[in-house]
Scaffold this motif. Structure first.
Motif, mmCIF file in Angstrom:
data_model
loop_
_atom_site.group_PDB
_atom_site.id
_atom_site.type_symbol
_atom_site.label_atom_id
_atom_site.label_comp_id
_atom_site.label_asym_id
_atom_site.label_seq_id
_atom_site.Cartn_x
_atom_site.Cartn_y
_atom_site.Cartn_z
ATOM 1 N N ALA A 30 0.742 -1.205 -0.024
ATOM 2 C CA ALA A 30 -0.209 0.181 -0.047
ATOM 3 C C ALA A 30 0.877 1.254 0.073
ATOM 4 N N MET A 31 2.150 1.220 0.614
ATOM 5 C CA MET A 31 2.980 2.631 0.606
ATOM 6 C C MET A 31 3.499 2.792 -0.672
ATOM 7 N N GLY A 32 3.504 1.611 -1.576
ATOM 8 C CA GLY A 32 4.122 1.993 -3.045
ATOM 9 C C GLY A 32 2.976 2.105 -4.046
ATOM 10 N N ILE A 33 1.900 2.399 -3.891
ATOM 11 C CA ILE A 33 0.945 2.607 -4.898
ATOM 12 C C ILE A 33 0.570 4.241 -4.829
ATOM 13 N N PRO A 34 0.628 4.856 -5.930
ATOM 14 C CA PRO A 34 0.026 6.080 -6.120
ATOM 15 C C PRO A 34 -1.138 6.386 -5.815
ATOM 16 N N VAL A 35 -1.902 7.250 -5.056
ATOM 17 C CA VAL A 35 -3.331 7.202 -4.729
ATOM 18 C C VAL A 35 -3.639 8.570 -5.008
ATOM 19 N N VAL A 36 -3.070 9.787 -4.424
ATOM 20 C CA VAL A 36 -3.440 10.860 -4.525
ATOM 21 C C VAL A 36 -2.556 11.641 -5.417
ATOM 22 N N GLY A 37 -1.497 11.634 -5.355
ATOM 23 C CA GLY A 37 -0.429 12.259 -6.130
ATOM 24 C C GLY A 37 -0.072 11.247 -7.372
ATOM 25 N N ARG A 38 0.810 11.948 -8.308
ATOM 26 C CA ARG A 38 1.223 11.222 -9.357
ATOM 27 C C ARG A 38 2.342 10.270 -9.103
ATOM 28 N N THR A 39 3.023 10.342 -8.176
ATOM 29 C CA THR A 39 4.036 9.277 -7.589
ATOM 30 C C THR A 39 3.444 8.817 -6.375
ATOM 31 N N ALA A 40 4.321 7.451 -6.239
ATOM 32 C CA ALA A 40 3.777 6.755 -4.742
ATOM 33 C C ALA A 40 4.659 7.698 -3.703
ATOM 34 N N PRO A 41 4.071 7.389 -2.409
ATOM 35 C CA PRO A 41 4.715 7.895 -1.270
ATOM 36 C C PRO A 41 6.023 7.644 -1.171
ATOM 37 N N VAL A 42 6.158 6.233 -1.292
ATOM 38 C CA VAL A 42 7.627 5.703 -1.154
ATOM 39 C C VAL A 42 7.915 5.022 -2.566
ATOM 40 N N THR A 43 8.689 5.940 -3.340
ATOM 41 C CA THR A 43 9.085 5.385 -4.834
ATOM 42 C C THR A 43 9.858 4.089 -4.750
ATOM 43 N N ALA A 44 10.602 3.809 -3.600
ATOM 44 C CA ALA A 44 11.483 2.645 -3.645
ATOM 45 C C ALA A 44 10.634 1.320 -3.565
ATOM 46 N N PHE A 45 9.190 1.432 -3.466
ATOM 47 C CA PHE A 45 8.505 0.245 -3.470
ATOM 48 C C PHE A 45 7.388 0.269 -4.732
ATOM 49 N N SER A 46 7.566 1.199 -5.501
ATOM 50 C CA SER A 46 6.689 1.363 -6.618
ATOM 51 C C SER A 46 7.001 0.971 -7.851
ATOM 52 N N ASP A 47 8.034 0.185 -8.130
ATOM 53 C CA ASP A 47 8.452 -0.393 -9.433
ATOM 54 C C ASP A 47 7.491 -1.655 -9.405
ATOM 55 N N LEU A 48 6.932 -1.796 -10.668
ATOM 56 C CA LEU A 48 6.034 -2.580 -11.008
ATOM 57 C C LEU A 48 6.287 -4.345 -10.795
ATOM 58 N N ILE A 49 7.685 -4.390 -10.974
ATOM 59 C CA ILE A 49 8.323 -5.622 -10.507
ATOM 60 C C ILE A 49 8.328 -6.005 -9.111
ATOM 61 N N THR A 50 8.522 -4.998 -8.206
ATOM 62 C CA THR A 50 8.603 -5.117 -6.664
ATOM 63 C C THR A 50 7.416 -5.436 -6.329
ATOM 64 N N VAL A 51 6.056 -4.683 -6.924
ATOM 65 C CA VAL A 51 5.067 -4.946 -6.416
ATOM 66 C C VAL A 51 4.351 -6.425 -6.912
ATOM 67 N N ILE A 52 4.683 -6.779 -7.969
ATOM 68 C CA ILE A 52 4.095 -8.363 -8.458
ATOM 69 C C ILE A 52 5.062 -9.243 -7.392
ATOM 70 N N TYR A 53 6.074 -8.939 -7.350
ATOM 71 C CA TYR A 53 6.992 -10.030 -6.205
ATOM 72 C C TYR A 53 6.330 -9.682 -4.752
ATOM 73 N N LEU A 54 5.854 -8.773 -4.318
ATOM 74 C CA LEU A 54 5.430 -8.325 -3.106
ATOM 75 C C LEU A 54 4.119 -9.193 -2.987
ATOM 76 N N PHE A 55 3.131 -9.198 -4.076
ATOM 77 C CA PHE A 55 2.009 -10.030 -4.054
ATOM 78 C C PHE A 55 2.565 -11.542 -4.068
ATOM 79 N N ALA A 56 3.631 -11.864 -4.638
ATOM 80 C CA ALA A 56 4.188 -13.401 -4.714
ATOM 81 C C ALA A 56 4.408 -13.696 -3.120
ATOM 82 N N LEU A 57 4.940 -12.774 -2.543
ATOM 83 C CA LEU A 57 5.276 -13.089 -1.161
ATOM 84 C C LEU A 57 3.950 -13.308 -0.417
ATOM 85 N N VAL A 58 2.880 -12.498 -0.370
ATOM 86 C CA VAL A 58 1.496 -12.662 0.153
ATOM 87 C C VAL A 58 1.074 -14.196 -0.373
ATOM 88 N N ARG A 59 1.149 -14.338 -1.722
ATOM 89 C CA ARG A 59 0.796 -15.563 -1.855
ATOM 90 C C ARG A 59 1.425 -17.014 -1.483
#
Lengths: 672, 312
Positions: free
Chosen positions: B83-112
């Motif tokens: 949730a910290m790495g997804i842009p919601v109100v602004g153009r960029t995510a609050p923490v850009t270090a987590f907002s790479d698309l590969i990072t997000v996909i693999y974080l979801f893999a961690l959940v899975r």
């Protein structure tokens, strides 16, 4: 101040001493285990020091004129070789520690010989990566193949021997291809020295033939599909700490060789080389993991994962070669760096997983996962280490496997962004294959961990298992820490490996880290920070813990456990999910790909048939050999004996006559 | 590295997402009741359920290990990092270090990974089958997800979610057809990830007794239920951030932020109404036929890729 080369010599010498000690002390098995293990550990420490010292320095060269003009004994420790030396030494040091307790399992079956071959194997691997002359490279390459062959057939049962034979044949077919490649190069360069190879400019046709021969030869060593048939048979047959070395390190020599031939010696080349490596990498990674999923032999499963990870490394290397061919230095550095980073990571986590499998087998005395189950409670350290290894190999952030795959994706992306049409077409497909591989790897390791360590025990051994001895636990813990460290310290490690890649490619150094961030090159618009990721994962875990704690007061005590729901029946061990049923959907959905394996396996069965035929032939020809050569000699000797017996008829007067005759004869000779 | 204010904003965003998760599942229940023309519970019912569960006993099967106990902590923590790495109100995510698309996909893999491992770790056969199905769906969906996002990333020139969103939001994508196709493919993948009918394979209530959740109870079950709802919120927020990033605040002015947030909420509501309607008007797909559906997703994503290559 010692130079890296001196340390390397020390390390190789220690390996040699440890090998001989293992052989000489074979009578006393405890002593043999300790001398081989401690010698291997010391050699490993010296080797790690040598490798790390060589990373940031100019290549250091050691040169003695050899016995023949073509065989100058040249060693060259450049940053790439330094990286390989460090990786080989690290894994071998850890597996030596592990072996101190593990080899007891093999007591009474020649542990001294095992120590001899393993140390010889490690020493020859070190020499292969630093050899800078084609002749000596092949000599050490052969030594490595042979030493590991003897380790593979150590069990001496039918399976091990036939696996060993397949390995032997494939390895030597590979050697022949490499030899041919070196001969072609030597023809152009006029010398077998790699320095001359580098300076030579073969025609594009010759260069392509050399590259293809090298790719075939080293690809066979690396276990790249379709040359992988030996790998899932040979690695499981070897003792586990040897499998850790073979899977973790030896197959990397194959990748090293591809980089050596394609990038270092031939200096890049045409675009299709890179695309070919990329395609082979993509195929190897997907098929490797799909075949791994269907296995329920833990070591075969891990061996197929080695095929997969070699594929992932080749994706990086292929991208690097594409970048080199299309003159995009950033893509080249990123790709090669991603490949090398994954090479290091795979050595660490695959080493860890094989040692974990070894620990489990040490207690279970079987490789079949279906007989295990519930080991997390009885073997907590093993299970925790195995879980870390499983997370790392599944590329779960923030561990090391994720970091190198992230860089692989970034390299593929950079190559797709502005390249030729072929690169634009190939790289996103490769990235999609990598995503598929990642998802399948997650499934495979959830299965592996779940079936081995979770649920209820499935056999008597599993019920009475206990934690393995301390040296084995220490070995696994060191590698588990390395898995975490190589992930969290990415901002420090990425630039170092990037520097090695740049030095190998003779390209400018790319900006890969900024503070606690890693990024794919200067001006990249995307970043990653594994330390921050780990920090936030830990910090945010506090929230659910606090939430659950807040309500503790309102909760009533009482029962803590309850049998799982089984539709009202009494739960039974047979109801739990097995390794086969867990992967059943994938076997169903990807059926055509499993059919491919059968087709490829034909090669392996053909080799096995040849082996059987060879044995039969030997049996037939052995008596023939006796008849034509041994028997006549024996008969002649006995015949002469029989004839000379006439002299010795037992009458002592005749003997006196002999003595007088001899004395007269001698007298005559001396008087003359 | 993120500044302190960005960091606080990120934590606030993560906590808000977590807090809103039961609201979403309550809302879905309301829609379901409406579709069934019955009086369902109120929107806040899931909060009451969670609090009730938090007070219950935490039972676990005797065969379960440490993973089983860790998962109710790991899932919410990981999802909050996403949730910290997804842009919601602004153009960029609050923490850009987590907002790479590969990072997000693999974080979801961690959940899975942990969600399904908890199923195996419970030692229950239903949970184990659920785990197998959960991972199989991941295998079928992840390539679609990656290829569609890759096409969008190639058009935008960066794999950062904020950068892709900016390029889409300011209409700078060079190929409209490819963008739309990528968006359709990604929407399909997101829908499968929601775990709703017709693709609720892992937690299929009637067949699998809720899959990996089977053996959880009390506070652990509460945490996992919140996490599953949070995951649904996040995948949809992810889709909005990449393919519907319109009206984002470009300054820190309160009005712009409020407007952007309101628009985000409206988009969320609209998407979940559509999801609710689809979910309640279809039957579950037969599990062994799901690859046919996922091949459709692969096909659309490949089409997007071809459009990108052709420069349409």
């Amino acid at each position: 101040m010692t130079t890296p080369l001196e340390l390397l010599a020390l390390s190789v010498a220690l390996s040699g001493v440890a090998a001989l000690a293992g052989l000489l002390l074979a009578r006393n098995e405890t002593l043999a285990i300790w001398s081989a293990g401690l010698g291997g550990l010391l050699a490993g420490i010296a080797g790690v020091a040598a490798g790390l010292l060589a990373l940031g320095t100019e290549p250091s060269v050691f040169n003695v004129a050899g016995p023949y003009p073509f065989a100058h004994f040249v060693l060259r420790l450049d940053p790439l070789a330094g990286l390989m030396v460090a990786v080989i030494s690290f894994v071998s040091a850890v597996s030596s520690v592990f072996s101190l307790a593990y080899v007891r399992e093999y007591a009474g079956r020649g542990v001294g010989a095992m120590g001899f071959f393993l140390n010889l194997f490690v020493g020859s691997m070190m020499l292969v990566v630093v050899a800078d002359n084609g002749f000596w490279f092949l000599v050490f390459f052969e030594m490595m193949s042979l030493a590991s062959y003897f380790v593979v057939i150590f069990d001496q049962d039918e399976e091990a021997v036939s696996a060993g034979f397949v390995y032997f044949l494939v390895a030597h077919a590979g050697s022949v291809a490499i030899m041919a490649a070196f001969y072609l190069m030597a023809n152009v360069a006029g010398s077998f020295d790699f320095a001359a190879f580098r300076a030579a400019h073969p025609s594009p046709l010759i260069a392509s033939i050399v590259f293809l021969l090298g790719l075939g030869g080293f690809g066979a060593k690396a276990g790249m599909i379709p040359l992988h048939v030996w790998l899932p048979r040979a690695h499981p047959a070897a003792p586990s700490h040897a499998s850790a070395l073979m899977s973790g390190v030896m197959i990397k020599i194959g990748v090293f060789g591809i980089v050596k031939v394609g990038i270092d010696l031939l200096g890049g080349g045409v675009l299709w080389w890179g695309v070919l490596v990329l395609a082979l990498g993509a195929v190897s990674s997907v098929l490797g993991v799909i075949y791994a999923l269907a296995e329920h032999d833990i070591k075969k499963l891990l061996a197929y994962h080695s095929v997969e990870n070699i594929g992932i490394i080749l994706l990086g290397v292929g991208t690097g070669m594409i970048g080199l061919a299309t003159e995009q230095p950033l893509v080249a550095v990123l790709g090669l760096m991603a490949g090398l980073y994954h090479l290091v990571n795979h050595a660490v986590f695959k080493g860890l997983l094989f040692l974990g499998a070894g620990s489990v087998i040490f207690r279970m005395h079987t490789k079949d996962m279906e007989e295990m189950g519930g080991l997390a409670r009885t073997m907590p350290w093993t299970s925790l280490c195995f879980l870390i290894g499983a997370l790392a190999i599944s590329a779960i952030p923030p561990l090391n496997g994720f970091v190198s795959e992230w860089f692989t994706y970034q390299a593929l992306f950079a190559a797709a962004l502005d390249g030729t049409f072929l690169a634009k077409l190939a790289t996103p497909i490769a990235a999609t294959m990598l995503a598929l591989t990642g998802a399948l790897a997650v499934m495979c390791f959830v299965k592996a961990y779940g079936v081995i360590f979770s649920g209820a025990p499935r056999s008597e051994h599993a019920r009475h298992a206990r934690e393995v001895p301390a040296p084995m636990v220490i070995g696994m813990v060191i590698l588990a820490i390395a898995c975490v460290g190589l992930g969290l310290a990415a901002p420090v490690i990425a630039p170092v490996i990037g520097g090695i890649a740049a030095a190998t490619l003779h390209a400018p150094v790319a900006v890969l880290a900024d503070g606690a961030l890693v990024l794919p090159g200067a001006g990249a618009r995307t970043v990653l920070s594994t330390p921050l990721l780990a920090l936030m994962l830990v910090a945010l875990a506090a929230l659910p813990i606090v939430l659950m704690a807040v309500f503790t007061g309102a909760r009533r005590g009482g029962r803590r456990t309850a049998a799982p729901w089984a539709c009202g029946y009494l739960p039974d061990g047979h109801m739990a999910v097995s390794a086969g049923s867990f992967a059943q959907p994938i076997r169903m959905f990807f059926r055509p790909l499993y059919a491919v394996r059968k087709d490829v396996a034909v090669v392996s069965t053909a080799i096995s048939h040849r082996f059987a035929a060879l044995v039969a032939q030997t049996r037939r020809s052995e008596p023939m050999f006796d008849r034509t050569l041994v028997t006549p000699v024996i008969e002649a000797v006995t015949g002469i004996g029989r004839r000379t017996q006439v002299l010795q008829n037992g009458d002592f007067r005749i003997y006196c006559l002999y003595i007088v005759a001899a004395l007269v004869a001698l007298l005559l000779v001396t008087l003359r | 590295m993120p500044s302190l204010s960005q960091f606080l904003l990120a934590v606030l965003q993560a906590v808000l997402f977590l807090a809103a998760a039961p609201l979403l599942s309550g809302f879905m229940r309301v829609i379901r009741a409406k579709m069934h023309t019955r009086h369902g519970p109120g929107v806040l019912q899931d909060y009451r359920d969670i609090i009730k569960l938090m007070k219950r006993q935490d039972l676990r099967p005797p065969a379960s290990g440490f993973v089983f106990r860790l998962v109710p902590v790991i899932l919410p923590a990981t999802l909050m990092v996403i949730a910290m790495g997804i842009p919601v109100v602004g153009r960029t995510a609050p923490v850009t270090a987590f907002s790479d698309l590969i990072t997000v996909i693999y974080l979801f893999a961690l959940v899975r990974f942990f969600f399904s491992l908890s199923g195996l770790d419970s030692g229950s056969s239903f949970a184990g089958i659920g785990a197998s199905r959960e991972l199989t769906l991941g295998v079928l969906v992840e390539p679609v997800m990656l290829l569609s996002l890759m096409v969008a990333a190639l058009l935008a020139g960066s794999t950062d979610l904020g950068a892709i969103g900016t390029a889409v939001g300011t209409l700078q994508m060079s190929s409209l057809a490819a963008t739309v196709m990528a968006g359709v493919a990604f929407a399909f993948a997101v829908y499968v990830e929601l775990g709703k009918l017709p693709y609720d394979m892992a937690e299929a209530e009637q067949e699998l007794q809720e899959g990996p959740l089977t053996e959880y109870s009390g506070p652990s079950l509460a945490m996992i239920k919140v996490s599953l709802a949070l995951k649904q919120l996040l995948v949809v927020a992810w889709f909005i951030a990449v393919f519907l990033p319109f009206g984002k605040a470009t300054s820190m002015a309160p009005l712009a932020l409020a407007g952007s947030f309101l628009l985000f909420v409206l988009e969320m509501v609209a998407i979940f109404v559509v999801v609710g309607i689809v979910e309640n008007s279809v039957a579950r797909t037969r599990f062994r036929l799901t690859p046919r559906h996922s091949w459709l997703g692969v096909g659309i994503a490949s089409l997007a890729f071809v459009f990108y290559l052709a420069g349409l």
